[in-house]
Design a protein around this motif. Structure first.
Motif, PDB file in Angstrom:
ATOM      1  N   MET A  45       0.825  -1.208   0.000  1.00 30.21           N
ATOM      2  CA  MET A  45       0.000   0.000   0.000  1.00 30.21           C
ATOM      3  C   MET A  45       0.862   1.261   0.000  1.00 30.21           C
ATOM      4  SD  MET A  45      -3.345  -0.754   2.272  1.00 30.21           S
ATOM      5  CE  MET A  45      -3.933   0.867   1.876  1.00 30.21           C
ATOM      6  N   LEU A  46       2.037   1.191   0.611  1.00 29.65           N
ATOM      7  CA  LEU A  46       2.941   2.344   0.558  1.00 29.65           C
ATOM      8  C   LEU A  46       3.344   2.638  -0.885  1.00 29.65           C
ATOM      9  CD1 LEU A  46       5.302   1.768   3.618  1.00 29.65           C
ATOM     10  CD2 LEU A  46       3.584   3.552   3.343  1.00 29.65           C
ATOM     11  N   LEU A  47       3.647   1.583  -1.657  1.00 35.31           N
ATOM     12  CA  LEU A  47       4.006   1.778  -3.063  1.00 35.31           C
ATOM     13  C   LEU A  47       2.813   2.282  -3.863  1.00 35.31           C
ATOM     14  CD1 LEU A  47       6.301  -1.300  -3.828  1.00 35.31           C
ATOM     15  CD2 LEU A  47       6.922   0.967  -2.963  1.00 35.31           C
ATOM     16  N   MET A  48       1.618   1.792  -3.539  1.00 38.53           N
ATOM     17  CA  MET A  48       0.410   2.288  -4.203  1.00 38.53           C
ATOM     18  C   MET A  48       0.193   3.758  -3.887  1.00 38.53           C
ATOM     19  SD  MET A  48      -2.275  -0.790  -3.648  1.00 38.53           S
ATOM     20  CE  MET A  48      -2.092  -2.365  -4.471  1.00 38.53           C
ATOM     21  N   GLY A  49       0.414   4.136  -2.636  1.00 39.51           N
ATOM     22  CA  GLY A  49       0.289   5.533  -2.236  1.00 39.51           C
ATOM     23  C   GLY A  49       1.303   6.410  -2.962  1.00 39.51           C
ATOM     24  N   LEU A  50       2.517   5.909  -3.129  1.00 35.71           N
ATOM     25  CA  LEU A  50       3.535   6.631  -3.884  1.00 35.71           C
ATOM     26  C   LEU A  50       3.061   6.852  -5.314  1.00 35.71           C
ATOM     27  CD1 LEU A  50       6.408   7.739  -4.392  1.00 35.71           C
ATOM     28  CD2 LEU A  50       7.119   5.356  -4.771  1.00 35.71           C
ATOM     29  N   GLY A  51       2.511   5.809  -5.913  1.00 28.43           N
ATOM     30  CA  GLY A  51       2.012   5.928  -7.282  1.00 28.43           C
ATOM     31  C   GLY A  51       0.898   6.945  -7.399  1.00 28.43           C
ATOM     32  N   GLY A  52      -0.073   6.867  -6.511  1.00 33.88           N
ATOM     33  CA  GLY A  52      -1.196   7.799  -6.565  1.00 33.88           C
ATOM     34  C   GLY A  52      -0.767   9.235  -6.331  1.00 33.88           C
ATOM     35  N   CYS A  53       0.085   9.440  -5.351  1.00 36.13           N
ATOM     36  CA  CYS A  53       0.561  10.783  -5.012  1.00 36.13           C
ATOM     37  C   CYS A  53       1.307  11.397  -6.192  1.00 36.13           C
ATOM     38  CB  CYS A  53       1.469  10.679  -3.787  1.00 36.13           C
ATOM     39  SG  CYS A  53       2.153  12.231  -3.205  1.00 36.13           S
ATOM     40  N   SER A  54       2.232  10.649  -6.747  1.00 34.49           N
ATOM     41  CA  SER A  54       3.027  11.164  -7.852  1.00 34.49           C
ATOM     42  C   SER A  54       2.189  11.335  -9.118  1.00 34.49           C
ATOM     43  CB  SER A  54       4.219  10.243  -8.120  1.00 34.49           C
ATOM     44  OG  SER A  54       5.055  10.817  -9.084  1.00 34.49           O
ATOM     45  N   ALA A  55       1.270  10.421  -9.371  1.00 34.39           N
ATOM     46  CA  ALA A  55       0.415  10.531 -10.559  1.00 34.39           C
ATOM     47  C   ALA A  55      -0.402  11.818 -10.531  1.00 34.39           C
ATOM     48  CB  ALA A  55      -0.510   9.313 -10.655  1.00 34.39           C
ATOM     49  N   ILE A  56      -0.958  12.147  -9.381  1.00 32.15           N
ATOM     50  CA  ILE A  56      -1.739  13.381  -9.257  1.00 32.15           C
ATOM     51  C   ILE A  56      -0.859  14.590  -9.555  1.00 32.15           C
ATOM     52  CG2 ILE A  56      -2.938  14.867  -7.597  1.00 32.15           C
ATOM     53  CD1 ILE A  56      -3.982  12.179  -6.317  1.00 32.15           C
ATOM     54  N   ASP A  57       0.356  14.591  -9.004  1.00 24.05           N
ATOM     55  CA  ASP A  57       1.293  15.689  -9.268  1.00 24.05           C
ATOM     56  C   ASP A  57       1.614  15.805 -10.750  1.00 24.05           C
ATOM     57  OD1 ASP A  57       1.565  16.151  -6.519  1.00 24.05           O
ATOM     58  OD2 ASP A  57       3.475  15.067  -6.373  1.00 24.05           O
ATOM     59  N   VAL A 111       7.933  14.811 -13.503  1.00 26.86           N
ATOM     60  CA  VAL A 111       8.257  13.697 -12.610  1.00 26.86           C
ATOM     61  C   VAL A 111       9.311  14.120 -11.591  1.00 26.86           C
ATOM     62  CG1 VAL A 111       9.295  11.398 -12.492  1.00 26.86           C
ATOM     63  CG2 VAL A 111       7.563  11.905 -14.238  1.00 26.86           C
ATOM     64  N   GLU A 112      10.318  14.834 -12.056  1.00 28.27           N
ATOM     65  CA  GLU A 112      11.368  15.320 -11.155  1.00 28.27           C
ATOM     66  C   GLU A 112      10.787  16.200 -10.052  1.00 28.27           C
ATOM     67  OE1 GLU A 112      15.156  18.313 -11.594  1.00 28.27           O
ATOM     68  OE2 GLU A 112      14.721  16.968 -13.276  1.00 28.27           O
ATOM     69  N   LEU A 113       9.871  17.090 -10.423  1.00 30.12           N
ATOM     70  CA  LEU A 113       9.226  17.953  -9.426  1.00 30.12           C
ATOM     71  C   LEU A 113       8.377  17.140  -8.458  1.00 30.12           C
ATOM     72  CD1 LEU A 113       8.172  20.967 -11.662  1.00 30.12           C
ATOM     73  CD2 LEU A 113       9.768  21.032  -9.720  1.00 30.12           C
ATOM     74  N   SER A 114       7.650  16.163  -8.981  1.00 32.50           N
ATOM     75  CA  SER A 114       6.811  15.346  -8.119  1.00 32.50           C
ATOM     76  C   SER A 114       7.655  14.579  -7.102  1.00 32.50           C
ATOM     77  CB  SER A 114       5.986  14.363  -8.953  1.00 32.50           C
ATOM     78  OG  SER A 114       5.294  13.481  -8.086  1.00 32.50           O
ATOM     79  N   ILE A 115       8.597  13.798  -7.600  1.00 33.28           N
ATOM     80  CA  ILE A 115       9.398  12.941  -6.718  1.00 33.28           C
ATOM     81  C   ILE A 115      10.299  13.767  -5.804  1.00 33.28           C
ATOM     82  CG2 ILE A 115      11.179  11.136  -6.648  1.00 33.28           C
ATOM     83  CD1 ILE A 115       8.415  10.124  -7.549  1.00 33.28           C
ATOM     84  N   GLY A 116      10.862  14.843  -6.308  1.00 40.07           N
ATOM     85  CA  GLY A 116      11.825  15.615  -5.533  1.00 40.07           C
ATOM     86  C   GLY A 116      11.265  16.737  -4.687  1.00 40.07           C
ATOM     87  N   LYS A 117      10.005  17.150  -4.963  1.00 39.32           N
ATOM     88  CA  LYS A 117       9.500  18.330  -4.263  1.00 39.32           C
ATOM     89  C   LYS A 117       8.089  18.191  -3.706  1.00 39.32           C
ATOM     90  CE  LYS A 117       9.005  23.308  -4.906  1.00 39.32           C
ATOM     91  NZ  LYS A 117       9.206  24.445  -5.806  1.00 39.32           N
ATOM     92  N   TYR A 118       7.153  17.698  -4.495  1.00 39.65           N
ATOM     93  CA  TYR A 118       5.742  17.773  -4.119  1.00 39.65           C
ATOM     94  C   TYR A 118       5.153  16.536  -3.449  1.00 39.65           C
ATOM     95  CZ  TYR A 118       5.726  21.986  -6.991  1.00 39.65           C
ATOM     96  OH  TYR A 118       5.991  23.209  -7.518  1.00 39.65           O
TER      97      TYR A 118
END
Length: 145
Positions: A45-57, A111-118
């Motif tokens: 679920m942590l990986l799923m949350g990572l996917g959802g969070c980054s996808a929205i960004d 993607v860089e902004l999502s993973i590195g900042k948001y």
């Protein structure tokens, strides 16, 4: 403050968690650990949350840049620390697959902004020691993801 409620609903380890809006998620442990395959493993679920969070960004950033995202898919794989408890995520590899008329440099920057900042989930995993690696794949509008 968000409120989550969790209740056992299936056998020994089958749980259902719900938020204050009534959204539910089913969780279980692996059959090797006594589970019944009732739901997602909590660490997955942590990986799923990572996917959802980054996808929205990513979608939000690309939308602001007037990029036409016709379809979107992610593949996330991770390795956990071997032989220790708790076994944290060590390496997480993320593939971003975007379909449409999309500038590759803009997609990579999103993607860089999502993973590195948001993305708060990415930041949480990195603070726990995980290394996040990612790749962006742009697929033409006439292909299937």
């Amino acid at each position: 403050m968000p409120k989550i409620e969790l209740a056992r609903v299936s056998a020994e380890y089958g749980f259902e968690a719900s938020d204050e809006n009534g959204h539910t998620v089913r969780m279980d442990t692996s059959p090797e650990s006594g589970g019944q395959n009732y739901g997602v493993r909590p660490m997955q679920m942590l990986l799923m949350g990572l996917g959802g969070c980054s996808a929205i960004d990513v979608i939000s950033i690309l939308k602001k840049q007037r990029q036409e995202v016709l379809d979107y898919r992610m593949v996330i794989n991770g390795d956990r620390e071997p032989g220790v408890e708790p076994s944290l995520w060590e390496n997480i590899n993320i593939e971003f697959h975007l379909k449409g008329n999309i500038d590759e440099d803009k997609a990579k920057r999103a993607v860089e902004l999502s993973i590195g900042k948001y993305c708060s989930v990415a930041a949480t995993l990195e603070k726990a020691g995980a290394e996040l690696n990612w790749q962006v794949f742009i697929h033409p509008a006439d292909t299937t993801l």
